[in-house]
Structure formats: structure tokens, C-alpha cells
Design a protein around this motif. Structure first.
Motif, PDB file in Angstrom:
ATOM      1  N   ARG B  83     -47.859 104.631  -2.023  1.00  0.00           N
ATOM      2  CA  ARG B  83     -49.219 104.281  -2.529  1.00  0.00           C
ATOM      3  C   ARG B  83     -49.286 104.857  -3.731  1.00  0.00           C
ATOM      4  N   ASP B 290     -48.484  93.445   8.763  1.00  0.00           N
ATOM      5  CA  ASP B 290     -47.884  93.748   7.571  1.00  0.00           C
ATOM      6  C   ASP B 290     -47.712  95.408   7.397  1.00  0.00           C
ATOM      7  N   THR B 291     -46.744  95.344   6.484  1.00  0.00           N
ATOM      8  CA  THR B 291     -46.697  96.915   6.235  1.00  0.00           C
ATOM      9  C   THR B 291     -46.699  97.423   4.716  1.00  0.00           C
ATOM     10  N   CYS B 292     -46.431  98.738   4.381  1.00  0.00           N
ATOM     11  CA  CYS B 292     -46.276  99.025   2.824  1.00  0.00           C
ATOM     12  C   CYS B 292     -45.121  99.403   2.660  1.00  0.00           C
ATOM     13  N   CYS B 295     -42.951 102.109   5.432  1.00  0.00           N
ATOM     14  CA  CYS B 295     -43.837 102.546   6.559  1.00  0.00           C
ATOM     15  C   CYS B 295     -43.142 101.827   7.845  1.00  0.00           C
ATOM     16  N   ILE B 297     -45.104 102.180  10.495  1.00  0.00           N
ATOM     17  CA  ILE B 297     -46.330 102.113  11.282  1.00  0.00           C
ATOM     18  C   ILE B 297     -47.084 100.476  11.292  1.00  0.00           C
ATOM     19  N   ARG B 298     -46.579  99.828  10.094  1.00  0.00           N
ATOM     20  CA  ARG B 298     -47.100  98.494   9.931  1.00  0.00           C
ATOM     21  C   ARG B 298     -48.546  98.192  10.581  1.00  0.00           C
ATOM     22  N   CYS B 299     -49.370  98.972   9.813  1.00  0.00           N
ATOM     23  CA  CYS B 299     -50.981  98.800  10.493  1.00  0.00           C
ATOM     24  C   CYS B 299     -51.685  97.484  10.144  1.00  0.00           C
ATOM     25  N   LYS B 300     -51.127  97.000   9.073  1.00  0.00           N
ATOM     26  CA  LYS B 300     -52.067  95.758   8.468  1.00  0.00           C
ATOM     27  C   LYS B 300     -52.144  94.487   9.278  1.00  0.00           C
ATOM     28  N   CYS B 517     -50.340 108.003   2.756  1.00  0.00           N
ATOM     29  CA  CYS B 517     -51.274 107.391   3.472  1.00  0.00           C
ATOM     30  C   CYS B 517     -52.179 108.310   4.519  1.00  0.00           C
ATOM     31  N   PHE B 519     -53.006 107.619   7.487  1.00  0.00           N
ATOM     32  CA  PHE B 519     -52.859 107.478   9.127  1.00  0.00           C
ATOM     33  C   PHE B 519     -51.490 107.945   9.352  1.00  0.00           C
ATOM     34  N   HIS B 520     -50.453 108.512   8.312  1.00  0.00           N
ATOM     35  CA  HIS B 520     -49.330 109.383   8.908  1.00  0.00           C
ATOM     36  C   HIS B 520     -49.838 110.739   9.536  1.00  0.00           C
TER      37      HIS B 520
HETATM   38  S1  SF4 Z   1     -50.158 102.947   8.017  1.00  0.00           S
HETATM   39 FE1  SF4 Z   1     -50.408 103.081   5.884  1.00  0.00          FE
HETATM   40  S2  SF4 Z   1     -48.578 102.873   4.643  1.00  0.00           S
HETATM   41 FE2  SF4 Z   1     -48.384 102.066   6.706  1.00  0.00          FE
HETATM   42  S3  SF4 Z   1     -48.913 100.030   6.896  1.00  0.00           S
HETATM   43 FE3  SF4 Z   1     -50.823 100.991   7.231  1.00  0.00          FE
HETATM   44  S4  SF4 Z   1     -51.886 101.604   5.280  1.00  0.00           S
HETATM   45 FE4  SF4 Z   1     -49.583 101.037   4.746  1.00  0.00          FE
END
Ligand code: SF4
Lengths: 77, 636
Positions: B83, B290-292, B295, B297-300, B517, B519-520
Motif C-alpha cells: 500500500r 481480488d487482492t493487493c 496479500c 487474504i484476498r478481501c476485495k 493494511c 485487516f492484517h
Molecule cells: S486484506 Fe488488505 S492488502 Fe489484502 S486484499 Fe484486502 S485490502 Fe488488500
């Protein structure tokens, strides 16, 4: 439901973990009930206790016949 | 970066400056202490604004600076570090503007060999920047002006012959200098808040395209790898909610708890919430997650509605709505149709608009119409009613292009309420000019302290949300590393809560400096470890929190310099009055407790109790006095 007990319903992650027809004894706080069920968080999300449709404190003492609902609660993001 | 006896790693030691007026570029080599004390992101942005921006500059004039600032951890490949932040003086609030964004742009930018990018001046005609490795080109962008974001990214990649180029860009909202225009990255990731896109538009800068090949030097890779492994071992348990569904999961539960913002926060429950919640979205229009960068987690969300499925075709290239957007255009505008909300999200990404401020402005106008405060003559016939899908979609287009009454809506609710008058400021829901986020402060009262004192105003990200700490769990455990305390009830306003607000607000600011992020599920000690590993300098957990406190304090100094005073630390009165019925009936901080908490928080932060200005003692303790030699030592 047996007298002197409180029904507990979970939502989201908690639903599967709780199953159906879960009850706990009345006379304990919402916090104690959740601890005894090991349901402090919902997949990492904090939980908020709701009793009979009203949001309550964790220190609320559960009464016989209460319906306790555990709501995953989104914070920032 | 060689500084003294040993290398300070995690950075290149170079900040790139580009002046669009003169077409000059130059490199600044900041001293180590700038990196060590500020780390990047918001703290660096506030520092650079205090250093280079003349006081009281017009935010939409050429003097304003546009600053792209990844943190030290960007480029380390730590999960959650993909980020960066972007900031400027905000044209919406007149104070600090900044926002953080994920995706892939920040990582690619850092690989070009710069730690930050500062853009000065204004180009005479539209241009875009092309930064590849150490080279910078200012290229014409007339052919991109007026185009939607997906088209612009495709055209730039085609023109430069590289499909892996990452693009940050404004849409037509930024071109029209909408005061809450977003800066879009990778098409579907927004630096949404505070109108950064309008600043970029005022500079005639359409986009910044980047491509790099450098690897960031870090001091001790194994210390970072150890924390990355911890995250890998724990994220499924500790961030399972984000893996499972992400932010849209919460909407339906908020409705059941009576805290879902509905019709401009007039109501607390929205019977059609089930139609617009994450569970429905995942069962119907979601096509992938989707993810960043780095990451797991792939929260998107990524959603699609084909043309054959009704009037609201939605292109998946624009991603999908997160919670804030679902509530902003859904419950808070009275809309119970998911396809309309998904379309609104798509249009905001294509035009480059902040969904929170756009939805908040439409909800405010709807309430004005509900109360009979606007007539056809005032608005040219645009009189939106609650729940009207066409009114929402038309309003978005009017704002993005400043068409008709959209020209006034594009200035945000504070200015709109000042023009409309008739007591409309009572329900113009903003803090210091920034429309509030979609969270109920009557349920989470400490948010009001964040709204009143935070750098941006009505921003939920840095505010502490009391429900996160009301029960046992990772949040309370994290704070216990510096302050032992049990879980605290939501409305507890004890000394323990004040300490919690102090430490966790500083933590949030740290995350926006690092730029990490939220969310981590990292703890303070994880960040101390990775910063030490990246830089080669030892950081303690107190050093980590001090970085956050510096960011908040520098932002405060900047906002006061630009004319804010203690009087501006206010919140919408609606949030200080309790609901009379419903699941949270009777709950509110109330005006007296708000004022009391505000003053106690000043004291905690080392800000003067009367003026709210940082004291010389705290500035010295934070090591800011020597960084900013010209800072005034009083609020006068
Ligand atoms: S958890 Fe954070 S870094 Fe991961 S995809 Fe979601 S917003 Fe992006």
C-alpha cells in the motif's frame, strides 16, 4: 427450552460453530456465556451481544428465557 | 542509503520532485532522521507540506503539492505492505488531505528507486508522468482527458508498449475539480477521501504511470520473513472474516443491531438490507475475489452484471462495492436494489469519485428534499427522493461533470448546507468538511473523538471503534502490550478507555505511515520487528507508537497553520442525540461528555487543554522540534 436457560444464536461464522438449539444457564453475564462457548470472535471479527432484540453490555446478566444473539461486528475498513 | 557508520536500509534515500510549471525535476536526499522518525505515508506527507507548501495556499492553485508516499515497508514483501499514501492540502476541508490505497501501484513505484514523489506547479495543458526506473518523462495527455479510467489505463499501456505498467489517474471528476474527486489506482482502488483527485486535476495531471525493476535493500531479511511466516500461520483464524467475505459481511448484522446508517442517519434499520448485503452479493453477482500485492487474504470484491440481466450492466474491471459503498448508496440513500448500488460503485470508479462523500452528499440532498428545503427552481428540477435508483445514478453523473445542480453538489455537504441555509447544517453530516463514514457513532462513541480531532475530519479509519474492544480478542490483547486493561464496554468513558483511544489512534496513524493494511492482524511488536529488520535500526513498540503520534501531531500543526482552531473540533449534533427507540435506544455520548472526553484526549496527546495546540514539551519529546525548525510554538 428448559426453564432457567437462555437460547444462544450465532450469525456468520458463529452460526456453524454453534449449531442449532444451543442453550446456556441463566444467571451469568453475556461475557461469561460466550467464554464458556469459546465464541469470543467470529473469524477474527469482534462480536456484539444482543438480548431479546436489544444491544446489551457484556456485563448484562442473562435472565431465564432470554434470547442471546451474537453479532459479528465490522470495525474500520 | 549511507548515513554515518552503517547503512539505513528500507529506503533509497531519494525523494523525486517534479515541477509541472517549469518541467524541472530534482532529487531530495532527506537525512536519516526523517525516515527513522516518520517512516513514510501520512507523517511524511504532513512534514513535506509543512516544509514546502506556503501557508494558506489555494488547494486548487499551482502552489499546492501532490505527494505520493509509500512507507518503509513497501517493497519488503511483508503481507499487507502493498500500500501507499497520497496527500495534499485538501480542497474539501482546507486541512490535511490524505488517503491510503492498496493494489499494485505503490510497489511498482518503489521499484523505480524513489521513496516518495512530490509534484509541484501546474502544466499549461493536460499531461501525464511516466516514471521508469530513474527516468521521468512528462508526456501530453490531451487524448486521455475526458476518458473513463479503464480506457485511460489501456491507452497508456498501449502507448508505452508494456501491459505491466501501473497507472494512478484521475477520472472526469478530478478533471472537473470535484472537491471529493478520488485518485484511482489500477482502475478500481481509490485514494478516495479529501479530494486528492481534484488537486491532481487542478495541476492538469491526468495520470502517473510507473514501472520499476529495483529490489529494495533491507538490513535483516530473516526478521521480516519470521513475521511474514507468523501471518501465514494465523491469517485464516484471525482474519477469517476477510477471507470469507470481506467488509460486505457486516452490513446485514448492522441492520439487525440497529446501527445501519439509513436515510442520512435518520433511521437505524433498513428493512431491505438483506437485498444489498454481502451474503446476497456473493450469492448473485460476485464473480471473483481480488487482492493487493503480497496479500494472501484476498478481501476485495469483483462483481459483474451482464447486459442481459436488466438495466444496470456492471463491468467487472471496476471491481465491486465494499461495505462503505453498499451503505452509502444503499441504506443511507434508501436504495434496496443491489444492482443499482453495484452500478453506482462502477460509475464512481469510472469517473474517479469518493463513494463515501458522493453517497453522503446525495443523502443530504435527499433529506433537504424530504424537508421541503429545495425547490425545482433551486436545483433545475433535480429533486431526488429516498430509494430512487435513477436519482442516485443521475446525481453521480451530475456531480462528476458538475452539470446543473451537480456543480453545487460537487462542493460537498458543508458548502451546500451553507448555501441552502434554513437549518440544513443540523443534518449536514461532516466533520471539518469531510462527509462522515458509514458507521454509527451513537453505538461507537469514541469515533466522535476521532472525527473531531483526527487530521482529516469525518474519517473512520483512524478513529477508534469501541465495539472492537468490548469483548475479549486480538484487539484488547494488542493494547495490553503497552497498557494492561480488560475489555471495555462500548460506552465506558473511563481512564482506561482514554488510554485505549490514545494508544490505538496512534497505532492507526502508524499503520498509515508504514503504510500497512488494517485487516492484517499484526500487533505492535510485529511492526517493531519488521521495521528493525528493514532499516537496521532497532525499533521498540513505543517507537512504533511514537511514529503514529508524530503523524497525528504533524497533521495537527499543519491544520492549525492553515487556519483551523479548537472551535473546529466539532461533530454533527445528530450524533449527540440518542434514538428514542430501537436496539440502541438511549445511547449517545451527549454534548457534555463529548466536550469532557475531547479535553481529556488533548491532555493525553500533549495538546493544550484550551487551544488544542501541541505543547512545546510534547513536540520536543516526540523529536519534532529539531525536524521542523520553523514551527510556531503556540496556536496564535
Ligand atoms: S486484506 Fe488488505 S492488502 Fe489484502 S486484499 Fe484486502 S485490502 Fe488488500
Amino acid at each position: 427450552m428448559e426453564t432457567g436457560r437462555v437460547s444462544v444464536t450465532g450469525f456468520g461464522f458463529l452460526k456453524e460453530r454453534l449449531g442449532r438449539d444451543t442453550t446456556v444457564p441463566a444467571g451469568q453475564t453475556a461475557a461469561q456465556a460466550v467464554k464458556s462457548l469459546h465464541l469470543e470472535t467470529a473469524g477474527g471479527l469482534p462480536v456484539t451481544p444482543v438480548v431479546n432484540g436489544k444491544v446489551v453490555d457484556w456485563g448484562y446478566v442473562l435472565q431465564p428465557g432470554d434470547r442471546l444473539q451474537l453479532m459479528p461486528t465490522l470495525g474500520g475498513g | 542509503m549511507v548515513t554515518g557508520n552503517a547503512e539505513f536500509s528500507g529506503v533509497y534515500g531519494k525523494i523525486l520532485h517534479v515541477d509541472l510549471t517549469t518541467q524541472e525535476t530534482w532529487i531530495e536526499n532527506p537525512p536519516e532522521e526523517v525516515y527513522r522518525k516518520l517512516v513514510g505515508g501520512r507523517a511524511l506527507i504532513a512534514y513535506l507540506l509543512l516544509t514546502y507548501l506556503p501557508p494558506h495556499a489555494d488547494p486548487l492553485g499551482p502552489e499546492n503539492l501532490l505527494i505520493f508516499a509509500p512507507g518503509i515497508l513497501q517493497g519488503t514483501n511483508l503481507p499487507g505492505s502493498g500500500r501507499h499514501a497520497v496527500g495534499a492540502k485538501s480542497p474539501l476541508t482546507g486541512g490535511l488531505g490524505s488517503g491510503e490505497v492498496g493494489g499494485w501501484w505503490g510497489h511498482e513505484f518503489k521499484r523505480t528507486g524513489y521513496d516518495a514523489l512530490v509534484i509541484h506547479g501546474r502544466a499549461p495543458t493536460p499531461v501525464y508522468l511516466w516514471i521508469h526506473n530513474q527516468q521521468v518523462e512528462i508526456r501530453p495527455a490531451e487524448h486521455l482527458w475526458g476518458k473513463e479510467t479503464a480506457d485511460v489505463q489501456a491507452l497508456i499501456r498501449e502507448e508505452l508498449g508494456d501491459a505491466k505498467i501501473r497507472v494512478a489517474q484521475i477520472g472526469i471528476a478530478g478533471e472537473h475539480q470535484v472537491r471529493f474527486a478520488a485518485l484511482m489506482h489500477d482502475i478500481n482502488r481509490a485514494v478516495g477521501r479529501t479530494g486528492i483527485g481534484a488537486v491532481m486535476g487542478s495541476k492538469n495531471l491526468k495520470a502517473v504511470a510507473v514501472r520499476g525493476a529495483l529490489s529494495l535493500p533491507v538490513a535483516e531479511r530473516k526478521r521480516i520473513s519470521k513475521v511474514a511466516k507468523w501471518l501465514g500461520d494465523n491469517y485464516l483464524e484471525k482474519a477469517g472474516w476477510a477471507v470469507e467475505m470481506g467488509t460486505p459481511m457486516g452490513l446485514i448484522f448492522m441492520e439487525q443491531m440497529g446501527i445501519l446508517p439509513t436515510r442520512n442517519f435518520q433511521d437505524y434499520q433498513f428493512p431491505e438490507a438483506g437485498n444489498i448485503g454481502g451474503q446476497t452479493m456473493h450469492a448473485t453477482i460476485l464473480i471473483e475475489r481480488d487482492t493487493c500485492m503480497v496479500c494472501p487474504i484476498r478481501c476485495k470484491q469483483v462483481v459483474e452484471i451482464p447486459e442481459t440481466d436488466g438495466p444496470y450492466k456492471v463491468d467487472p474491471v471496476y471491481g465491486g462495492p465494499e461495505y462503505e459503498t453498499l451503505s452509502a448508496f444503499g441504506s443511507n440513500c434508501g436504495v434496496g436494489d443491489l444492482s443499482v448500488v453495484a452500478k453506482a460503485n462502477e460509475r464512481c470508479a469510472a469517473y474517479g469519485l469518493d463513494t463515501i462523500s458522493t453517497g453522503g452528499t446525495l443523502a443530504f440532498v435527499m433529506e433537504c428534499v424530504q424537508r421541503g428545503l429545495l425547490t425545482e427552481a433551486d436545483t433545475g428540477g433535480y429533486l431526488p427522493q429516498w430509494g430512487d435508483p435513477q436519482a442516485v445514478l443521475e446525481g453521480i453523473e451530475m456531480i462528476a461533470t458538475r452539470r446543473g445542480f451537480g456543480d453545487q453538489m460537487a462542493d460537498g455537504v458543508a458548502r451546500l448546507a451553507a448555501r441552502i441555509g434554513q437549518g440544513s447544517d443540523e443534518f449536514a453530516l461532516h466533520a471539518r468538511g469531510l462527509e462522515v463514514a458509514l458507521h454509527e457513532p451513537r453505538f461507537k462513541p469514541s469515533m466522535l473523538i476521532g472525527y473531531a480531532t483526527g487530521p482529516l475530519g469525518g474519517d473512520h479509519i483512524t478513529s477508534v471503534q469501541d465495539s472492537d474492544y468490548a469483548g475479549p480478542g486480538d484487539n484488547v490483547d494488542r493494547v495490553n502490550a503497552v497498557y494492561p486493561m480488560p475489555p471495555l464496554e462500548r460506552h465506558d468513558m473511563s481512564e482506561d478507555k482514554l488510554n485505549l483511544v490514545y494508544y490505538e489512534t496512534n497505532w492507526h496513524h502508524f499503520l498509515d505511515c508504514a503504510v500497512m493494511c488494517y485487516f492484517h492482524p499484526y500487533r505492535y511488536e510485529h511492526m517493531a520487528e519488521v521495521l528493525s529488520g528493514a532499516t537496521g535500526r532497532e525499533y521498540t513498540i513505543h517507537d512504533v507508537l511514537a511514529v503514529g503520534e508524530r503523524a497525528n501531531t504533524l497533521s495537527r500543526l499543519f491544520n492549525y497553520r492553515e487556519g483551523f482552531t479548537q472551535i473546529d473540533d466539532r461533530v454533527p449534533r445528530r450524533f449527540l442525540k440518542a434514538f428514542k427507540e430501537g436496539p440502541i435506544a438511549g445511547e449517545t455520548l451527549g454534548p457534555e461528555m463529548f466536550e469532557k472526553m475531547l479535553r481529556r484526549y488533548y491532555e493525553k496527546m500533549g495538546w493544550d487543554r484550551e487551544t488544542g495546540y501541541p505543547t512545546p514539551e510534547r513536540l520536543a519529546a516526540l523529536g519534532l522540534a529539531e525536524l521542523l525548525l520553523d514551527i510556531p510554538l503556540s496556536a496564535g
